[in-house]
Design a protein around this motif. Structure first.
Motif, PDB file in Angstrom:
ATOM      1  N   ASN A 171       0.784  -1.239   0.000  1.00 43.82           N
ATOM      2  CA  ASN A 171       0.000   0.000   0.000  1.00 43.82           C
ATOM      3  C   ASN A 171       0.814   1.287   0.000  1.00 43.82           C
TER       4      ASN A 171
ATOM      5  N   THR B 238       4.319   2.712  -4.364  1.00 39.88           N
ATOM      6  CA  THR B 238       3.630   2.501  -5.648  1.00 39.88           C
ATOM      7  C   THR B 238       4.561   1.985  -6.732  1.00 39.88           C
TER       8      THR B 238
ATOM      9  N   ALA C 147       3.159   6.175  -2.053  1.00 38.38           N
ATOM     10  CA  ALA C 147       1.764   6.414  -2.406  1.00 38.38           C
ATOM     11  C   ALA C 147       1.321   7.778  -1.890  1.00 38.38           C
TER      12      ALA C 147
END
Length: 246
Positions: free
Chosen positions: A50, A53, A85
Motif C-alpha cells: 500500500n 507505488t 503512495a
C-alpha cells in the motif's frame, strides 16, 4: 537513451555519471521479486503493498562503467527509487531493510513523495542507506536504516567528487554514507564519527534530564550530587563536540 526515473528523480538528476544510469525499459523492479526470500511481518506486507507505488533501479556503479577500482567489501553500488503512495510521508524503513538485506551490494534508496506546498504539490526526495552499526569484531552486526533530509526532488544530489580517480567502490560507499548520515562527503573514519555523533546525542539528552532534575530537587545534598553529575556530563559533551569539529 531515456534513463529510468522515480518521479522526476534519475541517475542524472542525482549527479551520477550517465554511464551508470539504467535504461528506462529495464528500470522497473516488480515487488514480487523481493517477497518470499525472508519472513515478512504484516506491517512490512502492508508497506510493500500500500505505501510504495513503484520500485525502480536507477543506477548501478561498477568498476566497468566508472574509473573506480573494485572494492574489497562493496562489489557494486545500486541506486533504487521508491515512490511513495499519496499521503504517505515517511521513509519505508522495513521495506528498505528487506531489499538491502538481500544483496551484498551497497544500495542507496531515493525515496520520493508528493507533499502540499504553497497551495500546490511539490515532489520531494530523501536518500537512505542501510548500514551496519559500529560494533565489536566477532559479534553479529546490527544494521540501521539512515535517511537524510527531505529536499525538493531536483536538489537531491550525490556528490562523487570526494573520491579521486583511481579510488575504490569502498571509498565511494563510505562517502555516500557520510553524505546521508552526517551531511559530509568525507568518508574517512566514518564508523568512529557515527559512534561519536550517537554519544553526543546521548549526552545531550542526559544533560537536559539532569538540568530538569536539578531544578526540581529540593534537598541540598541531592542538588549537589546532581550538579556534580551535570558538570561531568557537560565536560564529556564538550570534549566530544570538540573532537567532532577538528
Amino acid at each position: 537513451m531515456t534513463v529510468a526515473h522515480c518521479g522526476t528523480v534519475s541517475a542524472l538528476t542525482l549527479g551520477l555519471p550517465a554511464s551508470t544510469a539504467i535504461p528506462e525499459a529495464k528500470g522497473n523492479l516488480p515487488k514480487a521479486m523481493f517477497v518470499g526470500r525472508a519472513a515478512m511481518s504484516a506491517k512490512l506486507g502492508k508497506q510493500l503493498k500500500n505505501d510504495i507505488t513503484g520500485i525502480t533501479m536507477l543506477a548501478i556503479t561498477r568498476p566497468t562503467n566508472t574509473t573506480l577500482a573494485a572494492g574489497a567489501k562493496i562489489p557494486e553500488i545500486l541506486v533504487i527509487g521508491l515512490h511513495l503512495a499519496p499521503k504517505v510521508t515517511t521513509v519505508p524503513t522495513e521495506a528498505i531493510e528487506l531489499i538491502a538485506a538481500q544483496r551484498k551490494s551497497g544500495i542507496v534508496f531515493a525515496v520520493v513523495r508528493d507533499m502540499p506546498f504553497e497551495g500546490t504539490t511539490r515532489e520531494e526526495c530523501t536518500l537512505a542507506v542501510r548500514r551496519a552499526l559500529p560494533g565489536r569484531a566477532g559479534h553479529t552486526p546490527v544494521h540501521q536504516v539512515f535517511a537524510g533530509e527531505w529536499r525538493p526532488a531536483g536538489e537531491a544530489i550525490l556528490d562523487t567528487d570526494e573520491v579521486p580517480e583511481g579510488g575504490s567502490l569502498d571509498d565511494l560507499w563510505e562517502s555516500i554514507c557520510a553524505q546521508i548520515i552526517l551531511g559530509s562527503s568525507n568518508g574517512v573514519d566514518l564508523d568512529a564519527r557515527i559512534t561519536r555523533r550517537s554519544q553526543i546525542r546521548q549526552l545531550e539528552a542526559t544533560v537536559d534530564k539532569l538540568v530538569r532534575d536539578h531544578q526540581r530537587a529540593k534537598d541540598a545534598d541531592q542538588r549537589n550530587e546532581i550538579y556534580a553529575q551535570l558538570h561531568k556530563a557537560k565536560q564529556q559533551l564538550d570534549a566530544l563536540v570538540a573532537q567532532a569539529t577538528e
